[in-house]
Design a protein around this motif. Sequence first.
Motif, PDB file in Angstrom:
ATOM      1  N   VAL A 210       0.840  -1.207   0.000  1.00  4.68           N
ATOM      2  CA  VAL A 210       0.000   0.000   0.000  1.00  4.68           C
ATOM      3  C   VAL A 210       0.871   1.251   0.000  1.00  4.68           C
ATOM      4  O   VAL A 210       0.613   2.220  -0.743  1.00  4.68           O
ATOM      5  N   ASP A 211       1.911   1.230   0.827  1.00  5.12           N
ATOM      6  CA  ASP A 211       2.840   2.366   0.854  1.00  5.12           C
ATOM      7  C   ASP A 211       3.493   2.553  -0.514  1.00  5.12           C
ATOM      8  O   ASP A 211       3.653   3.693  -0.985  1.00  5.12           O
ATOM      9  N   ASP A 212       3.874   1.449  -1.136  1.00  7.36           N
ATOM     10  CA  ASP A 212       4.504   1.539  -2.461  1.00  7.36           C
ATOM     11  C   ASP A 212       3.526   2.078  -3.499  1.00  7.36           C
ATOM     12  O   ASP A 212       3.918   2.855  -4.393  1.00  7.36           O
ATOM     13  N   ILE A 213       2.238   1.651  -3.378  1.00  5.45           N
ATOM     14  CA  ILE A 213       1.225   2.144  -4.332  1.00  5.45           C
ATOM     15  C   ILE A 213       1.138   3.664  -4.283  1.00  5.45           C
ATOM     16  O   ILE A 213       1.197   4.344  -5.324  1.00  5.45           O
ATOM     17  N   TYR A 214       1.038   4.209  -3.075  1.00  6.03           N
ATOM     18  CA  TYR A 214       0.904   5.665  -2.952  1.00  6.03           C
ATOM     19  C   TYR A 214       2.201   6.385  -3.320  1.00  6.03           C
ATOM     20  O   TYR A 214       2.180   7.519  -3.839  1.00  6.03           O
ATOM     21  N   LEU A 215       3.323   5.736  -3.073  1.00  7.08           N
ATOM     22  CA  LEU A 215       4.605   6.323  -3.477  1.00  7.08           C
ATOM     23  C   LEU A 215       4.688   6.433  -4.993  1.00  7.08           C
ATOM     24  O   LEU A 215       5.057   7.503  -5.539  1.00  7.08           O
ATOM     25  N   TYR A 216       4.323   5.368  -5.687  1.00  9.37           N
ATOM     26  CA  TYR A 216       4.373   5.405  -7.151  1.00  9.37           C
ATOM     27  C   TYR A 216       3.287   6.324  -7.712  1.00  9.37           C
ATOM     28  O   TYR A 216       3.479   6.934  -8.785  1.00  9.37           O
ATOM     29  N   LEU A 217       2.152   6.445  -7.013  1.00 10.17           N
ATOM     30  CA  LEU A 217       1.124   7.387  -7.451  1.00 10.17           C
ATOM     31  C   LEU A 217       1.643   8.830  -7.401  1.00 10.17           C
ATOM     32  O   LEU A 217       1.335   9.657  -8.284  1.00 10.17           O
ATOM     33  N   GLU A 218       2.419   9.151  -6.363  1.00 15.55           N
ATOM     34  CA  GLU A 218       3.026  10.480  -6.295  1.00 15.55           C
ATOM     35  C   GLU A 218       3.964  10.697  -7.466  1.00 15.55           C
ATOM     36  O   GLU A 218       4.020  11.787  -8.064  1.00 15.55           O
ATOM     37  N   GLY A 219       4.709   9.651  -7.838  1.00 10.92           N
ATOM     38  CA  GLY A 219       5.589   9.750  -9.009  1.00 10.92           C
ATOM     39  C   GLY A 219       4.798   9.961 -10.288  1.00 10.92           C
ATOM     40  O   GLY A 219       5.199  10.740 -11.169  1.00 10.92           O
ATOM     41  N   VAL A 220       3.645   9.249 -10.381  1.00 11.88           N
ATOM     42  CA  VAL A 220       2.788   9.409 -11.554  1.00 11.88           C
ATOM     43  C   VAL A 220       2.312  10.859 -11.670  1.00 11.88           C
ATOM     44  O   VAL A 220       2.383  11.483 -12.757  1.00 11.88           O
ATOM     45  N   LYS A 221       1.870  11.422 -10.573  1.00 10.30           N
ATOM     46  CA  LYS A 221       1.350  12.791 -10.599  1.00 10.30           C
ATOM     47  C   LYS A 221       2.456  13.804 -10.910  1.00 10.30           C
ATOM     48  O   LYS A 221       2.246  14.778 -11.664  1.00 10.30           O
ATOM     49  N   GLN A 222       3.630  13.566 -10.346  1.00 10.08           N
ATOM     50  CA  GLN A 222       4.749  14.487 -10.597  1.00 10.08           C
ATOM     51  C   GLN A 222       5.136  14.485 -12.073  1.00 10.08           C
ATOM     52  O   GLN A 222       5.240  15.547 -12.705  1.00 10.08           O
ATOM     53  N   HIS A 223       5.336  13.323 -12.626  1.00  9.81           N
ATOM     54  CA  HIS A 223       5.778  13.234 -14.015  1.00  9.81           C
ATOM     55  C   HIS A 223       4.646  13.579 -14.977  1.00  9.81           C
ATOM     56  O   HIS A 223       4.905  14.085 -16.090  1.00  9.81           O
ATOM     57  N   ARG A 224       3.385  13.337 -14.552  1.00 11.08           N
ATOM     58  CA  ARG A 224       2.258  13.766 -15.379  1.00 11.08           C
ATOM     59  C   ARG A 224       2.247  15.287 -15.515  1.00 11.08           C
ATOM     60  O   ARG A 224       1.999  15.841 -16.609  1.00 11.08           O
ATOM     61  N   ASN A 225       2.541  15.984 -14.425  1.00 12.55           N
ATOM     62  CA  ASN A 225       2.581  17.444 -14.473  1.00 12.55           C
ATOM     63  C   ASN A 225       3.712  17.935 -15.372  1.00 12.55           C
ATOM     64  O   ASN A 225       3.555  18.907 -16.125  1.00 12.55           O
ATOM     65  N   GLU A 226       4.848  17.233 -15.306  1.00 11.19           N
ATOM     66  CA  GLU A 226       5.973  17.624 -16.163  1.00 11.19           C
ATOM     67  C   GLU A 226       5.627  17.429 -17.633  1.00 11.19           C
ATOM     68  O   GLU A 226       5.900  18.295 -18.482  1.00 11.19           O
ATOM     69  N   VAL A 227       4.978  16.279 -17.940  1.00 11.27           N
ATOM     70  CA  VAL A 227       4.584  15.986 -19.319  1.00 11.27           C
ATOM     71  C   VAL A 227       3.540  16.995 -19.782  1.00 11.27           C
ATOM     72  O   VAL A 227       3.594  17.536 -20.907  1.00 11.27           O
ATOM     73  N   GLY A 228       2.582  17.323 -18.924  1.00 11.72           N
ATOM     74  CA  GLY A 228       1.547  18.274 -19.280  1.00 11.72           C
ATOM     75  C   GLY A 228       2.104  19.661 -19.534  1.00 11.72           C
ATOM     76  O   GLY A 228       1.670  20.355 -20.478  1.00 11.72           O
ATOM     77  N   ALA A 229       3.059  20.080 -18.707  1.00  9.54           N
ATOM     78  CA  ALA A 229       3.656  21.409 -18.886  1.00  9.54           C
ATOM     79  C   ALA A 229       4.403  21.501 -20.213  1.00  9.54           C
ATOM     80  O   ALA A 229       4.333  22.515 -20.925  1.00  9.54           O
ATOM     81  N   TYR A 230       5.108  20.431 -20.545  1.00 10.47           N
ATOM     82  CA  TYR A 230       5.852  20.441 -21.807  1.00 10.47           C
ATOM     83  C   TYR A 230       4.892  20.489 -22.989  1.00 10.47           C
ATOM     84  O   TYR A 230       5.068  21.287 -23.937  1.00 10.47           O
ATOM     85  N   LEU A 231       3.852  19.642 -22.984  1.00 11.98           N
ATOM     86  CA  LEU A 231       2.926  19.579 -24.116  1.00 11.98           C
ATOM     87  C   LEU A 231       2.137  20.882 -24.251  1.00 11.98           C
ATOM     88  O   LEU A 231       1.792  21.291 -25.372  1.00 11.98           O
ATOM     89  N   LYS A 232       1.845  21.514 -23.152  1.00 13.41           N
ATOM     90  CA  LYS A 232       1.090  22.775 -23.219  1.00 13.41           C
ATOM     91  C   LYS A 232       1.857  23.841 -23.998  1.00 13.41           C
ATOM     92  O   LYS A 232       1.272  24.647 -24.731  1.00 13.41           O
ATOM     93  N   THR A 233       3.190  23.767 -23.877  1.00 16.07           N
ATOM     94  CA  THR A 233       4.022  24.757 -24.552  1.00 16.07           C
ATOM     95  C   THR A 233       4.363  24.337 -25.981  1.00 16.07           C
ATOM     96  O   THR A 233       4.315  25.150 -26.910  1.00 16.07           O
ATOM     97  N   HIS A 234       4.672  23.053 -26.158  1.00 19.48           N
ATOM     98  CA  HIS A 234       5.198  22.604 -27.437  1.00 19.48           C
ATOM     99  C   HIS A 234       4.169  21.888 -28.311  1.00 19.48           C
ATOM    100  O   HIS A 234       4.198  22.012 -29.532  1.00 19.48           O
ATOM    101  N   GLN A 235       3.280  21.093 -27.704  1.00 20.98           N
ATOM    102  CA  GLN A 235       2.301  20.352 -28.515  1.00 20.98           C
ATOM    103  C   GLN A 235       0.941  20.369 -27.824  1.00 20.98           C
ATOM    104  O   GLN A 235       0.471  19.365 -27.283  1.00 20.98           O
ATOM    105  N   PRO A 236       0.261  21.480 -27.807  1.00 24.17           N
ATOM    106  CA  PRO A 236      -1.015  21.584 -27.098  1.00 24.17           C
ATOM    107  C   PRO A 236      -2.096  20.661 -27.636  1.00 24.17           C
ATOM    108  O   PRO A 236      -3.065  20.355 -26.930  1.00 24.17           O
ATOM    109  N   GLU A 237      -1.944  20.198 -28.853  1.00 25.76           N
ATOM    110  CA  GLU A 237      -2.957  19.295 -29.417  1.00 25.76           C
ATOM    111  C   GLU A 237      -3.002  17.962 -28.677  1.00 25.76           C
ATOM    112  O   GLU A 237      -3.978  17.199 -28.798  1.00 25.76           O
ATOM    113  N   LEU A 238      -1.930  17.665 -27.938  1.00 28.95           N
ATOM    114  CA  LEU A 238      -1.913  16.390 -27.193  1.00 28.95           C
ATOM    115  C   LEU A 238      -2.414  16.524 -25.750  1.00 28.95           C
ATOM    116  O   LEU A 238      -2.468  15.545 -25.011  1.00 28.95           O
ATOM    117  N   LEU A 239      -2.765  17.765 -25.383  1.00 26.21           N
ATOM    118  CA  LEU A 239      -3.229  17.970 -24.009  1.00 26.21           C
ATOM    119  C   LEU A 239      -4.539  17.228 -23.720  1.00 26.21           C
ATOM    120  O   LEU A 239      -4.836  16.866 -22.584  1.00 26.21           O
TER     121      LEU A 239
END
Length: 386
Positions: A210-239
Amino acid sequence: MENETNVTAVKNKLWFAVAAVALILISIALVSIISFSNTQQKLAKVTQQYQPKMLSAMQLTTHFYHSLSVLGNYMVEQDEYNIVLYSDKVNDIDSTLDELIELTEKNNEPQDATQLELIRTLVNEIKSYNRDMLKLAADVKRNMPAVGIAADWMEPQGVEMTHLLSDIKAEAKISSQYEFARSLDNLLYNWAMVISQVRSYLAFRNDAAVDDIYLYLEGVKQHRNEVGAYLKTHQPELLELVEEFNDGLTNYESYLTQVIDVHGSSQWRADSSLMREQITPTLRKLTLELDELVTTQKLRIDKSNQELSAQIATAEKTIRISMIVALIVTLVVFLLIIRTRGLMSLVKLQQLQKAKIQHAAQHDSLTGIPNRAYFNERLLEIVASR
């Protein structure tokens, strides 16, 4: 004359003594027959009622625990042979219960009859619960609600979200963007680990997962935000794909909360709950009733054994006293017989002497011819007879 009277009195006493001996012997026989009959009745109750009831009640308890053991093996192994064994045990339970009821119906034991009604009710309840257990074994989703939620909702949602990430990776222009590529790979990795740890938790109920699940979920959210920020600037059609992933993640987390709450509680398996909340308490009640029935039969057997011992001791004492009295009377009879023979010999001797004296008085001692006294006596007898 006096001796003859004595002989008659002795004969009367002799007949009385013989009658007394006969009466004593008859009494001994009657006491023996009555004691034997009572003993046979008590032994029949012990051997035909109390002991069979006690053994049947003990067997019924054993059959139930064996049936639950076989059922437990089936829930784990899913081996159909265990179902065959369980069916055999159910047949044993039914036949043993029928024997108990038949024994009670043959004998007027209201206490046992009332108790067996309760036992039969408890037996039927447990058999019904066991049927529910078999249904749960055939329906994993119903038996393990968290697995059902995961199979029906989380797995399809997880697959769909993985496809979205794959689509983003396929359509994004990342050849010259190392940081974006690394964030997207990390997002894929963390998401794959979330799915893997959820499966691990469902399989093993390991709290560390359970601890690992929430740890990896935090990683998912962090990297999702990074991916979203990049696409918003460079490829908004993929948002749009990122938004779909976010919606899916929100749904997935709501299901995840349900799964962890259910799978981490005591209700994580319906069959375990059924066993803990229904079968075990009912089986405990049944065991107590059967133990009480066994104890009752043991007490009856002990009481019957005590009564038999007392009855046998009394009969032996009565017979022993009767035999002593009979022996004394027999000895008296023997003494009376000896005395009677002596008196009868004396009477015969006196009669013989009397006859000799009378013959000497009525006959001539030299010639043996009847004399005048004999003539006079005969004459008087003839005259008297006329």
